[in-house]
Design an enzyme around this catalytic site. Structure first.
Site, PDB file in Angstrom:
ATOM      1  N   PRO A  12       0.799  -1.336  -0.049  1.00 56.32           N
ATOM      2  CA  PRO A  12      -0.018  -0.022   0.083  1.00 56.32           C
ATOM      3  C   PRO A  12       0.963   1.308   0.056  1.00 56.32           C
ATOM      4  CG  PRO A  12      -0.108  -1.007   2.180  1.00 56.32           C
ATOM      5  CD  PRO A  12       0.483  -1.953   1.027  1.00 56.32           C
ATOM      6  N   ASN A  13       0.280   2.230  -0.844  1.00 54.72           N
ATOM      7  CA  ASN A  13       0.956   3.669  -1.058  1.00 54.72           C
ATOM      8  C   ASN A  13       2.094   3.660  -1.602  1.00 54.72           C
ATOM      9  OD1 ASN A  13      -1.043   4.967   0.802  1.00 54.72           O
ATOM     10  ND2 ASN A  13      -0.195   3.804   2.597  1.00 54.72           N
ATOM     11  N   ARG A  20       5.901  12.437  -3.018  1.00 54.84           N
ATOM     12  CA  ARG A  20       6.068  13.023  -1.922  1.00 54.84           C
ATOM     13  C   ARG A  20       6.863  12.154  -1.015  1.00 54.84           C
ATOM     14  NH1 ARG A  20      -0.335  12.119  -1.402  1.00 54.84           N
ATOM     15  NH2 ARG A  20      -0.099  12.719  -3.302  1.00 54.84           N
ATOM     16  N   TYR A  25      11.699   7.840   0.694  1.00 53.40           N
ATOM     17  CA  TYR A  25      11.466   7.048  -0.095  1.00 53.40           C
ATOM     18  C   TYR A  25      12.177   7.162  -1.456  1.00 53.40           C
ATOM     19  CZ  TYR A  25       8.489   5.657   3.285  1.00 53.40           C
ATOM     20  OH  TYR A  25       7.696   5.260   4.413  1.00 53.40           O
ATOM     21  N   ASN A  77       7.932  -5.862  -1.307  1.00 55.20           N
ATOM     22  CA  ASN A  77       7.870  -4.812  -0.402  1.00 55.20           C
ATOM     23  C   ASN A  77       6.459  -4.614   0.209  1.00 55.20           C
ATOM     24  OD1 ASN A  77       7.921  -2.659   1.125  1.00 55.20           O
ATOM     25  ND2 ASN A  77       8.854  -1.405  -0.660  1.00 55.20           N
ATOM     26  N   ALA A  80       3.545  -0.908   4.612  1.00 56.16           N
ATOM     27  CA  ALA A  80       2.964  -1.038   5.972  1.00 56.16           C
ATOM     28  C   ALA A  80       2.418  -2.469   6.585  1.00 56.16           C
ATOM     29  CB  ALA A  80       2.074   0.101   6.360  1.00 56.16           C
ATOM     30  N   ASP A  90       1.013 -15.679   6.213  1.00 54.00           N
ATOM     31  CA  ASP A  90       0.222 -17.028   6.069  1.00 54.00           C
ATOM     32  C   ASP A  90       0.175 -17.523   4.596  1.00 54.00           C
ATOM     33  OD1 ASP A  90      -0.093 -17.418   8.922  1.00 54.00           O
ATOM     34  OD2 ASP A  90      -2.363 -17.084   8.878  1.00 54.00           O
ATOM     35  N   GLU A 101      12.113 -10.201   1.056  1.00 49.54           N
ATOM     36  CA  GLU A 101      11.653  -8.756   1.495  1.00 49.54           C
ATOM     37  C   GLU A 101      12.386  -7.572   1.399  1.00 49.54           C
ATOM     38  OE1 GLU A 101      10.053  -9.002   5.802  1.00 49.54           O
ATOM     39  OE2 GLU A 101      10.702  -6.932   5.999  1.00 49.54           O
ATOM     40  N   HIS A 103      12.737  -3.352   1.282  1.00 45.19           N
ATOM     41  CA  HIS A 103      12.233  -2.034   1.826  1.00 45.19           C
ATOM     42  C   HIS A 103      13.133  -0.981   1.010  1.00 45.19           C
ATOM     43  CE1 HIS A 103       9.481  -3.561   4.635  1.00 45.19           C
ATOM     44  NE2 HIS A 103      10.348  -4.492   4.983  1.00 45.19           N
ATOM     45  N   LEU A 104      12.612   0.207   0.717  1.00 48.13           N
ATOM     46  CA  LEU A 104      13.294   1.398   0.229  1.00 48.13           C
ATOM     47  C   LEU A 104      14.279   1.888   1.338  1.00 48.13           C
ATOM     48  CD1 LEU A 104      10.255   2.644  -1.770  1.00 48.13           C
ATOM     49  CD2 LEU A 104      12.374   2.152  -2.686  1.00 48.13           C
ATOM     50  N   SER A 105      13.470   2.128   2.480  1.00 47.58           N
ATOM     51  CA  SER A 105      14.203   3.015   3.560  1.00 47.58           C
ATOM     52  C   SER A 105      14.634   1.790   4.493  1.00 47.58           C
ATOM     53  CB  SER A 105      13.215   3.728   4.408  1.00 47.58           C
ATOM     54  OG  SER A 105      11.939   3.094   4.954  1.00 47.58           O
ATOM     55  N   ARG A 110      14.151   3.664  11.907  1.00 50.65           N
ATOM     56  CA  ARG A 110      13.102   4.668  11.878  1.00 50.65           C
ATOM     57  C   ARG A 110      12.233   4.331  13.223  1.00 50.65           C
ATOM     58  NH1 ARG A 110       9.795   4.561   6.248  1.00 50.65           N
ATOM     59  NH2 ARG A 110       9.122   6.144   7.371  1.00 50.65           N
ATOM     60  N   ARG A 114       8.386   0.080  13.262  1.00 48.62           N
ATOM     61  CA  ARG A 114       9.046  -0.480  11.715  1.00 48.62           C
ATOM     62  C   ARG A 114      10.030  -1.559  11.903  1.00 48.62           C
ATOM     63  NH1 ARG A 114       6.296   3.238   8.164  1.00 48.62           N
ATOM     64  NH2 ARG A 114       6.157   5.169   9.189  1.00 48.62           N
TER      65      ARG A 114
END
Ligand code: CA2
Length: 149
Positions: A12-13, A20, A25, A77, A80, A90, A101, A103-105, A110, A114
């Site tokens: 999501p997002n 932004r 990111y 990725n 959240a 699952d 897995e 992640h950009l950040s 953080r 997270r």
């Protein structure tokens, strides 16, 4: 060389990338990232499918579909949902498809919430903190693992 099927899932997002929060990111859009992955996949004999959804159930459905489609590996990725989703965990365990897995950040630099991932202990590996490059590192990594090189 045989062709591997890799599914890339964006949570999501992530459709907002490049519009932004560049400090966290980066400036690349999701389209840019997918283009980079598709270009890399071409050099690695990988048949790649990139999919983004803002809905947990859609991502679960896509993981189920990956079994039917005989996907060899998943780069995900979960955004959240990383920190909350037993449903994604699952689904990935049930699918029994190796995954990385991404992640950009650097999530460990953080907020404390997270630092916990519902998926990481079941993953082949985790790549975090390199911006868009995290994805290409993950694709190279899963390619090497699946080919045992
Ligand atoms: O660093 C990552 O890749 C994250 O998975 C991104 C998630 C965050 O919840 C994770 O803790 C770490 C958030 C994705 C939101 O993406 C946006 C992109 C542009 C603007 C706003 C949000």
């Amino acid at each position: 060389m045989n062709t591997l099927k890799i599914l890339v899932l964006h949570g999501p997002n992530l459709n907002l990338l490049g519009t932004r929060e560049p400090a966290h990111y980066g400036a690349s859009t999701l389209h840019d990232i997918n283009q980079q992955l598709t270009a890399l996949a071409g050099t690695l004999h990988i048949d790649i499918d990139n999919y983004q959804s803002n809905h947990e159930g859609d991502l679960v459905d896509r993981i189920h579909q990956a079994v039917t489609d005989a996907v060899d590996g998943i780069v995900i990725n979960p955004a959240a949902y990383t920190h909350t989703s037993i449903a994604l965990r699952d689904a990935l365990l049930a699918a029994n498809i190796p995954f990385v897995e991404v992640h950009l950040s650097n999530v460990h630099k953080r907020e404390a919430f997270r630092h916990k991932s519902m998926l990481a202990d079941a993953a082949i590996g985790v790549v975090a903190g390199f911006g868009a490059t995290s994805y290409t590192m993950a694709l190279n990594g899963i390619n090497q693992q699946l080919r045992n090189t």
